[in-house]
Write a protein that holds these residues in place. Structure first.
Motif, PDB file in Angstrom:
ATOM      1  N   THR A   1       0.845  -1.014  -0.136  1.00  0.00           N
ATOM      2  CA  THR A   1      -0.269   0.379   0.337  1.00  0.00           C
ATOM      3  C   THR A   1       1.058   1.655  -0.283  1.00  0.00           C
ATOM      4  O   THR A   1       1.484   1.147   0.863  1.00  0.00           O
ATOM      5  N   ILE A   2       0.935   1.985  -0.680  1.00  0.00           N
ATOM      6  CA  ILE A   2       1.114   3.387  -1.156  1.00  0.00           C
ATOM      7  C   ILE A   2       0.905   4.005   0.068  1.00  0.00           C
ATOM      8  O   ILE A   2      -0.417   4.637  -0.331  1.00  0.00           O
ATOM      9  N   ILE A   3       0.949   5.397   0.595  1.00  0.00           N
ATOM     10  CA  ILE A   3       0.271   6.069   1.970  1.00  0.00           C
ATOM     11  C   ILE A   3       0.930   7.260   1.482  1.00  0.00           C
ATOM     12  O   ILE A   3       2.325   7.422   1.602  1.00  0.00           O
ATOM     13  N   ILE A   4       0.462   8.381   1.053  1.00  0.00           N
ATOM     14  CA  ILE A   4       0.609   9.597   1.526  1.00  0.00           C
ATOM     15  C   ILE A   4      -0.182   9.950   2.249  1.00  0.00           C
ATOM     16  O   ILE A   4      -1.294  10.182   2.709  1.00  0.00           O
ATOM     17  N   PHE A   5       0.305  10.838   3.213  1.00  0.00           N
ATOM     18  CA  PHE A   5      -0.262  11.582   4.653  1.00  0.00           C
ATOM     19  C   PHE A   5       0.929  13.016   4.197  1.00  0.00           C
ATOM     20  O   PHE A   5       1.606  13.627   4.344  1.00  0.00           O
ATOM     21  N   THR A   6      -0.725  14.021   4.079  1.00  0.00           N
ATOM     22  CA  THR A   6      -0.214  15.977   4.073  1.00  0.00           C
ATOM     23  C   THR A   6      -1.764  16.250   4.566  1.00  0.00           C
ATOM     24  O   THR A   6      -1.967  15.836   5.203  1.00  0.00           O
ATOM     25  N   SER A   7      -1.455  17.242   4.476  1.00  0.00           N
ATOM     26  CA  SER A   7      -3.007  18.593   5.050  1.00  0.00           C
ATOM     27  C   SER A   7      -3.482  19.537   3.395  1.00  0.00           C
ATOM     28  O   SER A   7      -2.374  19.250   2.667  1.00  0.00           O
ATOM     29  N   ASP A   8      -4.777  20.015   3.401  1.00  0.00           N
ATOM     30  CA  ASP A   8      -4.502  20.610   2.212  1.00  0.00           C
ATOM     31  C   ASP A   8      -4.359  22.084   2.682  1.00  0.00           C
ATOM     32  O   ASP A   8      -4.623  22.423   1.357  1.00  0.00           O
ATOM     33  N   ASN A   9      -4.338  22.216   3.414  1.00  0.00           N
ATOM     34  CA  ASN A   9      -4.002  23.898   3.863  1.00  0.00           C
ATOM     35  C   ASN A   9      -3.155  23.804   5.413  1.00  0.00           C
ATOM     36  O   ASN A   9      -3.352  23.276   6.445  1.00  0.00           O
ATOM     37  N   GLY A  10      -2.938  25.042   6.162  1.00  0.00           N
ATOM     38  CA  GLY A  10      -2.060  25.979   6.208  1.00  0.00           C
ATOM     39  C   GLY A  10      -2.924  25.478   8.073  1.00  0.00           C
ATOM     40  O   GLY A  10      -4.392  25.344   7.884  1.00  0.00           O
ATOM     41  N   ALA A  11      -2.397  25.771   8.806  1.00  0.00           N
ATOM     42  CA  ALA A  11      -3.403  25.919  10.223  1.00  0.00           C
ATOM     43  C   ALA A  11      -3.686  27.546  10.812  1.00  0.00           C
ATOM     44  O   ALA A  11      -3.135  28.615   9.995  1.00  0.00           O
ATOM     45  N   LEU A  12      -4.824  27.301  11.068  1.00  0.00           N
ATOM     46  CA  LEU A  12      -5.413  28.250  11.678  1.00  0.00           C
ATOM     47  C   LEU A  12      -7.211  27.558  13.005  1.00  0.00           C
ATOM     48  O   LEU A  12      -7.090  26.968  12.590  1.00  0.00           O
ATOM     49  N   PRO A  13      -6.290  28.677  14.164  1.00  0.00           N
ATOM     50  CA  PRO A  13      -5.496  29.323  14.318  1.00  0.00           C
ATOM     51  C   PRO A  13      -3.840  28.962  14.313  1.00  0.00           C
ATOM     52  O   PRO A  13      -4.353  27.780  14.679  1.00  0.00           O
ATOM     53  N   THR A  14      -3.060  29.713  14.677  1.00  0.00           N
ATOM     54  CA  THR A  14      -1.161  29.217  14.761  1.00  0.00           C
ATOM     55  C   THR A  14      -0.797  29.606  15.995  1.00  0.00           C
ATOM     56  O   THR A  14      -0.436  28.652  16.447  1.00  0.00           O
ATOM     57  N   PHE A  15      -1.706  29.594  17.042  1.00  0.00           N
ATOM     58  CA  PHE A  15      -1.484  30.333  18.484  1.00  0.00           C
ATOM     59  C   PHE A  15       0.110  30.861  18.653  1.00  0.00           C
ATOM     60  O   PHE A  15       1.833  30.450  18.712  1.00  0.00           O
ATOM     61  N   GLY A  16      -0.010  31.697  17.742  1.00  0.00           N
ATOM     62  CA  GLY A  16       1.142  32.732  17.567  1.00  0.00           C
ATOM     63  C   GLY A  16       2.839  32.282  16.738  1.00  0.00           C
ATOM     64  O   GLY A  16       3.313  32.355  17.244  1.00  0.00           O
ATOM     65  N   GLY A  17       1.851  31.946  16.835  1.00  0.00           N
ATOM     66  CA  GLY A  17       2.926  30.902  14.413  1.00  0.00           C
ATOM     67  C   GLY A  17       3.917  29.633  15.553  1.00  0.00           C
ATOM     68  O   GLY A  17       4.004  29.437  14.091  1.00  0.00           O
TER      69      GLY A  17
END
Length: 462
Positions: A277-293
């Protein structure tokens, strides 16, 4: 739909004909048995600072870190957009989302009209699920969709029109799972599957689907809606519910999400499926809120921003015996549109002759051969000033961006407000060198504006 001119209609029909499989295009059963399963785990709103393997320190993520140790980490992977709907469309189609008039998240029709975007993904669009299905794969989608359906958009195409055999999805889809949608909204405490159990539910659906299709390879979109707000962890005995925007709630949700990724891996191994099984793990976009970055790691910006914090994502790829284990590639660029041609190549899936995507086959990178991407990457976020007021402050970026090798340029639609960064030397985008690198600024600005002007526009009547 209103506003589609003859040229665009003809182009759409041409693309549909080219993407339809020929009678002899399907794989023979014996070949299909040797093809790998594919699972794309698309986390919702996860920044690089959320994952221990990428330097995150907010919450230990031992299961995701273990997955990273068993495969390849890329530190220059980019989503197709800094927000969910267009970023998802880029993965499904292998094309820039603006080519299908996706610019921001899909909402009510009035919002979509104000944002100068479509109400749902045109079913004539290419679909990675359809391409795999036409090559003999069983196809499933378990989790968030958000490319049409929900709110007052009732005519969105069903899942099967995109080549998806089985599905269990949320409110923001054309066919929401009733166990997740007791009310006409994204979530409710009346849902049969509680918010804190959703990822477990999608993992169970994935494992069940793959167990029932052991006689053929499976392609699965596992797209949970964690770690998107609201954060609703399971309350402990006698414990008051945490505020759904609080850091304490986020940490509990991320911890549970990590546990569920571990359950997925253990479940695949128990069923004898993990090794092929090929597994790709990622995210659609960045975080929000970021807790001060903190959740954006070293990067500037967040979700809704074309700075790195909005589009540069954690990325892990595993496939035992094929993708090298324990390796980190700190230079090869990969874009979300690359997943379609890359996974197709690795899985021996033949793309239709007429398919013309924006992605590049980067299978060699996943197999361990680091290389630079020889094609620019482009982004847009915001076609006007009506629907794109966020994020506020230092994280708000110009509306257009391009990365070309070590350089990244951001500008407004008219080429003004240019910001140029050497993204290899200055990943935090602290030193705008546009004034001192006028030749490079002009070169990239010309390419970026030409690309943006090439995108189709809906004829929106306000």
């Amino acid at each position: 739909m209103k506003g589609i001119n003859l040229f665009k209609l003809s182009a759409g029909l041409w693309l549909l004909l080219q993407c339809m499989p020929a009678v002899g295009q399907r794989k023979n059963p014996e070949k299909s048995k040797s093809q790998p399963n594919v699972i794309i785990i698309l986390t919702d709103d996860m920044g690089v600072g959320d994952v221990g393997a990428f330097g995150g320190k907010l919450v230990p993520t031992p299961h995701i870190d273990k997955l990273a140790a068993s495969g390849l980490k890329l530190t220059h992977y980019y989503s197709g957009a800094p927000i969910c709907s267009p970023s998802r469309a880029s993965i499904l189609t292998g094309m820039y989302p603006g080519r299908w008039n996706f610019v921001t998240y899909l909402d009510k029709k009035n919002h979509n009209k104000d944002a100068e975007q479509t109400d749902f993904l045109n079913p004539d669009a290419p679909s990675i699920a359809r391409f795999f299905k036409n090559s003999g794969y069983a196809t499933g989608h378990f989790g968030k969709w958000h490319m049409g359906g929900g709110r007052d958009v009732t005519e969105a195409p069903k899942f099967d029109q995109y080549g998806i055999d089985e599905h269990a999805s949320t409110y923001e889809s054309p066919e929401p799972d009733p166990l997740l949608t007791a009310t006409n909204w994204i979530w409710s405490d009346r849902d049969s599957i509680k918010r804190w159990n959703r990822t477990a539910y999608f993992v169970d659906k994935t494992l069940d689907f793959m167990s029932r299709h052991k006689d053929q390879p499976c392609f699965v979109n596992l797209w949970p809606d964690e770690v998107h707000t609201p954060w609703v962890p399971e309350p402990g005995a006698g414990e008051e519910a945490l505020k759904p925007q609080s850091e304490a709630a986020f940490k509990r949700v991320l911890k549970e999400y990590d546990i569920q990724i571990g359950r997925l891996i253990d479940g695949l191994k128990a069923r004898g499926l993990f090794d092929n099984t090929i597994i790709i793990f990622t995210s659609d976009n960045g975080a929000l809120p970021t807790f001060g970055g903190t959740r954006s790691g070293v990067y500037r910006g967040s979700k809704l921003s074309l700075y790195e914090g909005g589009i540069r994502m954690p990325f892990i790829a595993t496939w035992p015996g094929h993708i090298p284990a324990g390796k980190t590639d700190e230079r090869s660029e990969l874009h979300a549109t690359d997943l379609l041609p890359t996974l197709s190549k690795l899985s021996d899936v033949t793309l239709p002759a007429g398919y013309q995507g924006d992605g590049v086959d980067r299978s060699a990178v996943l197999l361990g051969k680091s290389s630079l991407r020889k094609k620019e990457m482009f982004w847009e976020y915001g076609r006007n000033t009506i629907a794109y007021a966020y994020p506020k402050g230092n994280g708000k970026s110009p509306q257009l961006a391009v990365r070309s090798g070590e350089w990244k340029l951001l500008t407004s639609h008219d080429g003004s407000n240019a910001e140029l960064y050497n993204i290899v030397k200055d990943p935090a985008e602290l030193n705008n060198v546009a004034a001192g690198e006028t030749k490079k600024t002009d070169e990239l600005s010309g390419k970026l504006l030409a690309w943006w002007k090439s995108l189709p526009r809906l004829d929106i009547q306000h």
